[in-house]
Design an enzyme around this catalytic site. Structure first.
Site: not given
Ligand code: 9EZ
Length: 367
Positions: A259, A277
């Site tokens: 990420e 997220h």
């Protein structure tokens, strides 16, 4: 007592610490060098996910007693280095529960009805009705992997849509399953029977790649998979192949192996919907976790009470006065032993006798 807040948290948390008489400095966006240069004077450090608390920072943190994460993920903290220095590392596992459960439900609906894809199509000036035929949730089987706080809230909500809710969790008791109205099944049965699978487990060696080509082969054709737990529980390469082959009908992903992702090939598939997220990103959750971490840090710095620590057992406030002298003595003995045995200590055996033997010395289990 001085606390440094080095990431953006809700001002309610900062206020709470100040009201308790703590000197609070809010300094966000510092470079690692700046943080290293100023950390020595602080007793507490409050962060979210941006500050990287490396072993180098911890070495410089001469007065630090506690690191508090407003939220749950602690990938940005070197917990081992903190533990070695006797620094308590805390998070706030409760504050995100409802918000994350709601996100999983939102993703499940979006997946069932192709809402993101249809939105994109209309924004491109199109009117494509046939392409976006959906499915109902009514009477479908939802398999919940992991029935801790978040998974339990997902179960409660899924019942409202009259889904058939089944679940697997190695820590799930028969009593808790009954209370939640969840049919407790083996992981194999969950994979075999579910129309939708939603993941609510931590990332551990046991859950890494839990959803891979092998487990996907045992699932229903056209199964829908939702992951807003942790990246890496679903193997992204295997999911890509299973969506391309049609075995998996679609996936909703809020978390990724890396990420932000480097490789967007899975994300670009039509049958994949995604969010960056966002599961914990609500105003309510951010306020909840800021207040929770502020209370916990204050409680530790001013009263020595430890709650939600990942490297120390939680000691109930009523037991603390009795236990405190033993903790202080253990710390002194540990420090002494570490200095005397130059070869380093690899193992410590603890026996409880006398008054100490009457105190509850068990650590609580995850649930
Ligand atoms: C593992 C788990 C749940 C699980 C849940 C918790 C440590 N741990 N592991 C495999 N709390 C479902 C499948």
């Amino acid at each position: 007592m001085k606390v440094l807040v080095s990431d953006n948290i809700s001002p309610k948390g900062v206020e709470l610490m100040k009201k308790a008489g703590i000197h609070v400095d809010v300094r966000t966006g510092m470079s690692p060098e700046e943080l290293k240069a100023c950390i020595a004077e602080y007793h507490g450090l409050v962060i979210r996910s941006a500050t990287k608390v490396t072993s180098e920072i911890i070495e410089a943190a001469a007065s630090l007693k506690v690191i508090g994460r407003a939220g749950s993920g602690l990938d940005n903290v070197d917990k081992e280095a903190a533990t070695k220095r006797g620094i308590v590392v805390m998070n706030t596992p409760g504050g995100n529960t409802i918000t994350t459960a709601e996100h999983a439900i939102a993703l499940m609906f979006a997946l069932a009805r192709n809402i993101p894809q249809a939105t994109l199509s209309m924004k491109e000036g199109k009117w494509e009705k046939k392409k976006f035929m959906g499915v109902e949730l009514f009477n479908k089987t939802l398999g919940i992997l992991g029935l801790g706080n978040i998974g339990s809230q997902v179960a409660r909500r899924a019942h409202a849509f009259e889904m058939n809710v089944i679940g697997y969790d190695p820590f799930l008791s028969d009593e808790k399953a009954r209370e939640l109205g969840v049919e407790k099944v083996s992981i194999d049965e969950l994979f075999r029977r579910s129309d939708f699978i939603t993941i609510h487990t931590p990332l551990t060696p046991e859950t890494k790649n839990l959803v891979n080509s092998e487990s996907i082969q045992t699932m229903k054709d056209g199964v829908y998979i939702i992951n807003c737990a942790r990246g890496g529980i679903v193997n992204e390469g295997d999911l890509y192949d299973a969506i391309q082959s049609g075995k998996v009908g679609g996936a909703a992903l809020d978390v990724f192996e890396k990420e932000p992702p480097e490789d967007f090939s899975l994300i670009r598939l039509d049958r994949v919907i995604c969010t960056p997220h966002l599961a914990a990103s609500t105003r309510e959750a951010q306020e909840n976790v800021a207040i929770a971490i502020a209370e916990q840090v204050v409680d530790y710095l001013l009263n020595g009470t430890i709650r939600n620590a990942v490297n120390f057992p939680s000691i109930p406030a009523d037991q603390l006065p009795r236990l405190r002298p033993y903790i202080t003595l253990s710390e002194a003995l540990g420090s002494f032993a570490a200095q005397v045995y130059e070869g380093g200590i690899t193992e410590v055996t603890v026996e409880f006798r006398g008054e100490a033997g009457e105190i509850d010395t068990t650590s609580p289990s995850p649930h």
